[in-house]
Design a protein around this motif. Structure first.
Motif, PDB file in Angstrom:
ATOM      1  N   GLU A   1       0.828  -1.208   0.000  1.00 15.55           N
ATOM      2  CA  GLU A   1       0.000   0.000   0.000  1.00 15.55           C
ATOM      3  C   GLU A   1       0.864   1.261   0.000  1.00 15.55           C
ATOM      4  OE1 GLU A   1      -2.639  -0.198   3.298  1.00 15.55           O
ATOM      5  OE2 GLU A   1      -3.765  -1.919   2.539  1.00 15.55           O
ATOM      6  N   LYS A   2       1.908   1.235   0.821  1.00 14.60           N
ATOM      7  CA  LYS A   2       2.813   2.399   0.868  1.00 14.60           C
ATOM      8  C   LYS A   2       3.510   2.589  -0.473  1.00 14.60           C
ATOM      9  CE  LYS A   2       3.794   2.060   5.826  1.00 14.60           C
ATOM     10  NZ  LYS A   2       4.808   1.740   6.840  1.00 14.60           N
ATOM     11  N   ASN A   3       3.979   1.496  -1.079  1.00 15.85           N
ATOM     12  CA  ASN A   3       4.672   1.606  -2.370  1.00 15.85           C
ATOM     13  C   ASN A   3       3.730   2.111  -3.459  1.00 15.85           C
ATOM     14  OD1 ASN A   3       7.142   0.900  -1.441  1.00 15.85           O
ATOM     15  ND2 ASN A   3       7.319  -1.013  -2.560  1.00 15.85           N
ATOM     16  N   GLU A   4       2.459   1.660  -3.420  1.00 14.67           N
ATOM     17  CA  GLU A   4       1.494   2.160  -4.396  1.00 14.67           C
ATOM     18  C   GLU A   4       1.274   3.655  -4.206  1.00 14.67           C
ATOM     19  OE1 GLU A   4      -1.955  -0.194  -3.816  1.00 14.67           O
ATOM     20  OE2 GLU A   4      -1.119  -2.010  -4.769  1.00 14.67           O
ATOM     21  N   GLN A   5       1.167   4.079  -2.938  1.00 13.98           N
ATOM     22  CA  GLN A   5       1.030   5.507  -2.659  1.00 13.98           C
ATOM     23  C   GLN A   5       2.260   6.272  -3.116  1.00 13.98           C
ATOM     24  OE1 GLN A   5      -1.524   7.210  -1.649  1.00 13.98           O
ATOM     25  NE2 GLN A   5      -0.497   9.178  -1.458  1.00 13.98           N
ATOM     26  N   ARG A   6       3.444   5.705  -2.872  1.00 10.36           N
ATOM     27  CA  ARG A   6       4.681   6.358  -3.320  1.00 10.36           C
ATOM     28  C   ARG A   6       4.741   6.443  -4.838  1.00 10.36           C
ATOM     29  NH1 ARG A   6       8.046   2.688   0.954  1.00 10.36           N
ATOM     30  NH2 ARG A   6       7.852   4.047   2.791  1.00 10.36           N
TER      31      ARG A   6
ATOM     32  N   ASP B   1      15.766  20.579  -9.590  1.00 11.42           N
ATOM     33  CA  ASP B   1      16.687  19.795  -8.762  1.00 11.42           C
ATOM     34  C   ASP B   1      15.950  19.164  -7.574  1.00 11.42           C
ATOM     35  OD1 ASP B   1      19.527  19.063  -8.085  1.00 11.42           O
ATOM     36  OD2 ASP B   1      19.030  20.175  -6.282  1.00 11.42           O
ATOM     37  N   ASP B   2      15.051  19.956  -6.952  1.00  7.47           N
ATOM     38  CA  ASP B   2      14.269  19.415  -5.825  1.00  7.47           C
ATOM     39  C   ASP B   2      13.385  18.261  -6.279  1.00  7.47           C
ATOM     40  OD1 ASP B   2      15.413  21.274  -4.176  1.00  7.47           O
ATOM     41  OD2 ASP B   2      13.725  22.671  -4.224  1.00  7.47           O
ATOM     42  N   ALA B   3      12.734  18.432  -7.451  1.00 11.78           N
ATOM     43  CA  ALA B   3      11.853  17.373  -7.953  1.00 11.78           C
ATOM     44  C   ALA B   3      12.636  16.110  -8.280  1.00 11.78           C
ATOM     45  CB  ALA B   3      11.108  17.868  -9.203  1.00 11.78           C
ATOM     46  N   GLU B   4      13.816  16.273  -8.895  1.00  9.05           N
ATOM     47  CA  GLU B   4      14.631  15.105  -9.216  1.00  9.05           C
ATOM     48  C   GLU B   4      15.102  14.401  -7.942  1.00  9.05           C
ATOM     49  OE1 GLU B   4      17.670  16.793 -11.636  1.00  9.05           O
ATOM     50  OE2 GLU B   4      16.524  16.575 -13.510  1.00  9.05           O
ATOM     51  N   SER B   5      15.445  15.197  -6.918  1.00  7.34           N
ATOM     52  CA  SER B   5      15.848  14.603  -5.639  1.00  7.34           C
ATOM     53  C   SER B   5      14.679  13.853  -5.002  1.00  7.34           C
ATOM     54  CB  SER B   5      16.353  15.692  -4.693  1.00  7.34           C
ATOM     55  OG  SER B   5      17.497  16.339  -5.222  1.00  7.34           O
ATOM     56  N   GLU B   6      13.473  14.440  -5.108  1.00 10.58           N
ATOM     57  CA  GLU B   6      12.291  13.791  -4.532  1.00 10.58           C
ATOM     58  C   GLU B   6      11.991  12.477  -5.249  1.00 10.58           C
ATOM     59  OE1 GLU B   6       7.744  15.046  -3.147  1.00 10.58           O
ATOM     60  OE2 GLU B   6       9.038  16.462  -4.221  1.00 10.58           O
ATOM     61  N   ILE B   7      12.134  12.488  -6.584  1.00 11.22           N
ATOM     62  CA  ILE B   7      11.914  11.255  -7.354  1.00 11.22           C
ATOM     63  C   ILE B   7      12.933  10.198  -6.960  1.00 11.22           C
ATOM     64  CG2 ILE B   7      12.051  10.264  -9.676  1.00 11.22           C
ATOM     65  CD1 ILE B   7      10.808  12.891 -10.701  1.00 11.22           C
ATOM     66  N   SER B   8      14.185  10.617  -6.793  1.00  7.80           N
ATOM     67  CA  SER B   8      15.223   9.666  -6.363  1.00  7.80           C
ATOM     68  C   SER B   8      14.883   9.090  -4.986  1.00  7.80           C
ATOM     69  CB  SER B   8      16.581  10.370  -6.314  1.00  7.80           C
ATOM     70  OG  SER B   8      16.966  10.820  -7.597  1.00  7.80           O
TER      71      SER B   8
ATOM     72  N   ARG C   1      14.207   5.212  -4.036  1.00  6.29           N
ATOM     73  CA  ARG C   1      14.922   4.504  -2.982  1.00  6.29           C
ATOM     74  C   ARG C   1      13.946   3.858  -1.999  1.00  6.29           C
ATOM     75  NH1 ARG C   1      16.463   5.706   2.068  1.00  6.29           N
ATOM     76  NH2 ARG C   1      15.847   7.899   1.896  1.00  6.29           N
ATOM     77  N   LEU C   2      12.913   4.621  -1.604  1.00  7.59           N
ATOM     78  CA  LEU C   2      11.937   4.071  -0.662  1.00  7.59           C
ATOM     79  C   LEU C   2      11.167   2.904  -1.265  1.00  7.59           C
ATOM     80  CD1 LEU C   2      10.490   7.377   0.868  1.00  7.59           C
ATOM     81  CD2 LEU C   2      12.092   5.772   1.933  1.00  7.59           C
ATOM     82  N   ILE C   3      10.818   3.031  -2.546  1.00  5.77           N
ATOM     83  CA  ILE C   3      10.102   1.932  -3.210  1.00  5.77           C
ATOM     84  C   ILE C   3      10.977   0.694  -3.282  1.00  5.77           C
ATOM     85  CG2 ILE C   3       9.170   1.180  -5.444  1.00  5.77           C
ATOM     86  CD1 ILE C   3       8.188   4.094  -5.815  1.00  5.77           C
ATOM     87  N   GLN C   4      12.270   0.898  -3.604  1.00  5.60           N
ATOM     88  CA  GLN C   4      13.181  -0.249  -3.668  1.00  5.60           C
ATOM     89  C   GLN C   4      13.360  -0.878  -2.297  1.00  5.60           C
ATOM     90  OE1 GLN C   4      14.511  -1.668  -6.476  1.00  5.60           O
ATOM     91  NE2 GLN C   4      15.031  -3.263  -4.988  1.00  5.60           N
ATOM     92  N   GLU C   5      13.463  -0.027  -1.268  1.00 10.65           N
ATOM     93  CA  GLU C   5      13.571  -0.565   0.090  1.00 10.65           C
ATOM     94  C   GLU C   5      12.329  -1.373   0.452  1.00 10.65           C
ATOM     95  OE1 GLU C   5      14.256   2.731   2.633  1.00 10.65           O
ATOM     96  OE2 GLU C   5      16.379   2.976   2.076  1.00 10.65           O
TER      97      GLU C   5
ATOM     98  N   ASP D   1      12.569  -4.659  -1.310  1.00 13.63           N
ATOM     99  CA  ASP D   1      13.542  -5.514  -0.616  1.00 13.63           C
ATOM    100  C   ASP D   1      12.944  -6.086   0.674  1.00 13.63           C
ATOM    101  OD1 ASP D   1      15.334  -4.912  -2.599  1.00 13.63           O
ATOM    102  OD2 ASP D   1      16.394  -3.373  -1.444  1.00 13.63           O
ATOM    103  N   GLU D   2      12.164  -5.238   1.391  1.00 12.57           N
ATOM    104  CA  GLU D   2      11.546  -5.716   2.630  1.00 12.57           C
ATOM    105  C   GLU D   2      10.499  -6.792   2.334  1.00 12.57           C
ATOM    106  OE1 GLU D   2      10.754  -5.857   6.803  1.00 12.57           O
ATOM    107  OE2 GLU D   2      12.448  -5.279   5.537  1.00 12.57           O
ATOM    108  N   ILE D   3       9.758  -6.620   1.229  1.00 12.65           N
ATOM    109  CA  ILE D   3       8.788  -7.655   0.832  1.00 12.65           C
ATOM    110  C   ILE D   3       9.505  -8.963   0.538  1.00 12.65           C
ATOM    111  CG2 ILE D   3       7.209  -8.348  -1.021  1.00 12.65           C
ATOM    112  CD1 ILE D   3       6.278  -5.446  -1.140  1.00 12.65           C
ATOM    113  N   ASP D   4      10.632  -8.869  -0.185  1.00 13.08           N
ATOM    114  CA  ASP D   4      11.412 -10.088  -0.469  1.00 13.08           C
ATOM    115  C   ASP D   4      11.865 -10.751   0.828  1.00 13.08           C
ATOM    116  OD1 ASP D   4      11.079  -9.642  -3.148  1.00 13.08           O
ATOM    117  OD2 ASP D   4      13.028  -8.666  -3.424  1.00 13.08           O
ATOM    118  N   ARG D   5      12.301  -9.921   1.792  1.00  7.16           N
ATOM    119  CA  ARG D   5      12.769 -10.483   3.054  1.00  7.16           C
ATOM    120  C   ARG D   5      11.632 -11.159   3.805  1.00  7.16           C
ATOM    121  NH1 ARG D   5      12.746  -9.898   8.230  1.00  7.16           N
ATOM    122  NH2 ARG D   5      11.281  -8.140   8.120  1.00  7.16           N
ATOM    123  N   LEU D   6      10.462 -10.501   3.830  1.00  8.93           N
ATOM    124  CA  LEU D   6       9.320 -11.072   4.531  1.00  8.93           C
ATOM    125  C   LEU D   6       8.841 -12.370   3.877  1.00  8.93           C
ATOM    126  CD1 LEU D   6       7.300  -7.801   5.251  1.00  8.93           C
ATOM    127  CD2 LEU D   6       8.431  -9.245   6.947  1.00  8.93           C
TER     128      LEU D   6
END
Length: 455
Positions: free
Chosen positions: A46-51, A228-235, A239-243, A246-251
């Motif tokens: 749900e968080k990743n979909e929101q992100r 620059d701010d928008a590109e940083s926010e997208i990055s 990162r949060l989506i990838q994390e 990764d957490e889903i894979d771990r679970l």
């Protein structure tokens, strides 16, 4: 079921040794083990979909910013060209001004030479007058004395015939030269004023273009900061989506590990049950071969077996008790203040869910947390979202989950707890906006409103 098991046990005890009741791990219990990981996986999804949605909005904003920045760059480029044209025009007008100024200087020199020639001519005329006077040429002398301006000489028709042809030609050339030089100087001054005016207008236009260009450059700088701010926010979203992935894979790996452990435990339990069954059968066979004191042995065995069976049965019932939805215990004796109810809500802090599958009970740090009913501790663990948590199985597919804890009261997985036993202490671990108890109740792997039980 208790009565039926006791009757069966008593009957078997009359002829053979008691067979201990051995709890087995059923598919339902493995599903309960998985329920925690599944819950966290769903929350992360749900968080990743929101992100992803928020990232898409930022990407749209970034695209608009890039378009606006490109438009400003094009405007700056056009202003650069216009400023360049103004600079070329100013340079050309400066050259024209310098040329006219040079001509004015030359004309002034020419005028100065003409004035010198005029003075020389005047001196020569004075000499002729003096000569005429000395030689008695009274007519010529009178004509010269009557002239108040050299330009009037030609108008003195009554004296023209007395002025020599040479003097008349020299005087005419002198007057024409003076007029020509004066007209030339006046025209050059006029040309110089026009050039200066055009140059001043070009310089004003250039200054205005440079002001506009500076304003556009400032606007471009603002766009670049936003980009620059928008590109940083997208990055950050990436990162949060990838994390999260990764957490889903771990679970999921944790789930598979628990499933394998559950299967292995079931296999060992089945082997143990089979072993004890064979031992009991062998004991029964040996018992039948005994000819003496069978009656007393049978009676003694029956009594012992009944006691043992009753104890084992009672122990098994403690592991999977059956409860009605009455007589449940409130989990926080020191507080009855509910800060967040079951269902939809506004997330109280970053990372918290907007659909609450529990109730939150506000309390002080270290407040005692008790089991809401008797049961068996399934496990206690830690996650970044739940903090420290403990889960209790109450039987019939009902489990309770207590999270955001500061510590445990000493119970481990497999330990039996009674309703009201202190099992943990309140805290603020995990994603939490303040000290409280987050309690969930699950029915067959689905979270339900805890107030249905403890309300």
């Amino acid at each position: 079921m208790r009565r039926s098991k006791r009757v069966i046990t008593a009957c078997l005890a009359a002829t053979l040794f008691a067979i201990p009741a051995v709890p087995t791990i059923t598919p339902d219990s493995t599903a309960i083990v998985y329920a925690d990981e599944q819950d966290e996986i769903e929350e992360i999804k749900e968080k990743n979909e929101q992100r992803e949605r928020e990232k898409s909005e930022v990407e749209e904003t970034l695209a608009d910013l890039n378009i606006s920045a490109d438009e400003v760059r094009d405007t700056i480029y056009e202003l650069d060209n216009q400023i360049g044209e103004c600079e070329d025009r100013i340079a050309e007008l400066t050259s024209q001004r310098n040329a006219v100024q040079a001509k004015v200087s030359i004309t002034k020199s020419e005028l100065q030479m003409a004035m010198i020639s005029k003075e020389n001519q005047y001196d020569r005329m004075m000499e002729r007058i003096a000569y005429s006077y000395e030689n008695g040429e009274v007519g010529y002398l009178n004509a010269m004395m009557a002239i108040d301006d050299f330009s009037n000489v030609l108008n003195q028709t009554e004296y023209v015939d007395q002025v020599s042809r040479y003097d008349q030609r020299q005087l005419t050339e002198l007057i024409e030269l003076a007029k020509e030089v004066e007209q030339k100087e006046a025209q050059l001054k006029k040309d110089l004023e026009e050039v200066e005016t055009l140059k001043a207008e070009a310089e004003d236009e250039q200054a205005e273009l440079e002001d506009r260009q500076e304003a556009k450059k400032e606007k471009l700088s603002e766009y670049l900061v936003l980009i620059d701010d928008a590109e940083s926010e997208i990055s950050l979203y990436d990162r949060l989506i990838q994390e999260g992935e990764d957490e889903i894979d771990r679970l999921e790996e944790e789930y598979h590990r628990k499933q394998e452990e559950a299967k292995e435990a079931a296999r060992r339990a089945a082997e143990e049950a089979e072993r004890k069954k064979r031992e009991a059968e062998e004991a029964a066979r040996q018992k039948e071969e005994s000819d003496d004191s069978s009656s007393s042995s049978s009676s003694s065995s029956s009594s012992s077996s009944s006691s043992s069976s009753s104890s084992s049965s009672e122990k098994y019932q403690e592991v999977t008790p059956t409860y009605s939805q009455t007589g449940w215990v409130w989990p926080v004796p020191s507080s009855h203040h509910i800060t967040s109810y079951f269902g939809g809500r506004t997330a109280p802090t970053a990372g918290a869910t907007t659909y609450h599958r529990a109730i939150d009970i506000g309390c002080s740090t270290g407040a005692s947390i008790v089991a809401i009913a008797g049961g068996t501790v399934m496990y206690k663990s830690y996650s970044s979202a739940r903090g420290y948590f403990i889960r209790v199985d109450h039987g019939n597919g009902i489990t309770s989950l207590y999270q955001h804890l500061s510590g445990y009261a000493g119970y481990d997985a497999g330990d039996h707890v009674d309703a009201g036993d202190v099992i943990a202490y309140a805290g603020n671990t995990g994603i939490s906006a303040g000290t409280h108890l987050h309690i969930e109740i699950w029915e067959d792997g689905t979270p339900v409103n805890p107030l249905n039980y403890i309300g």
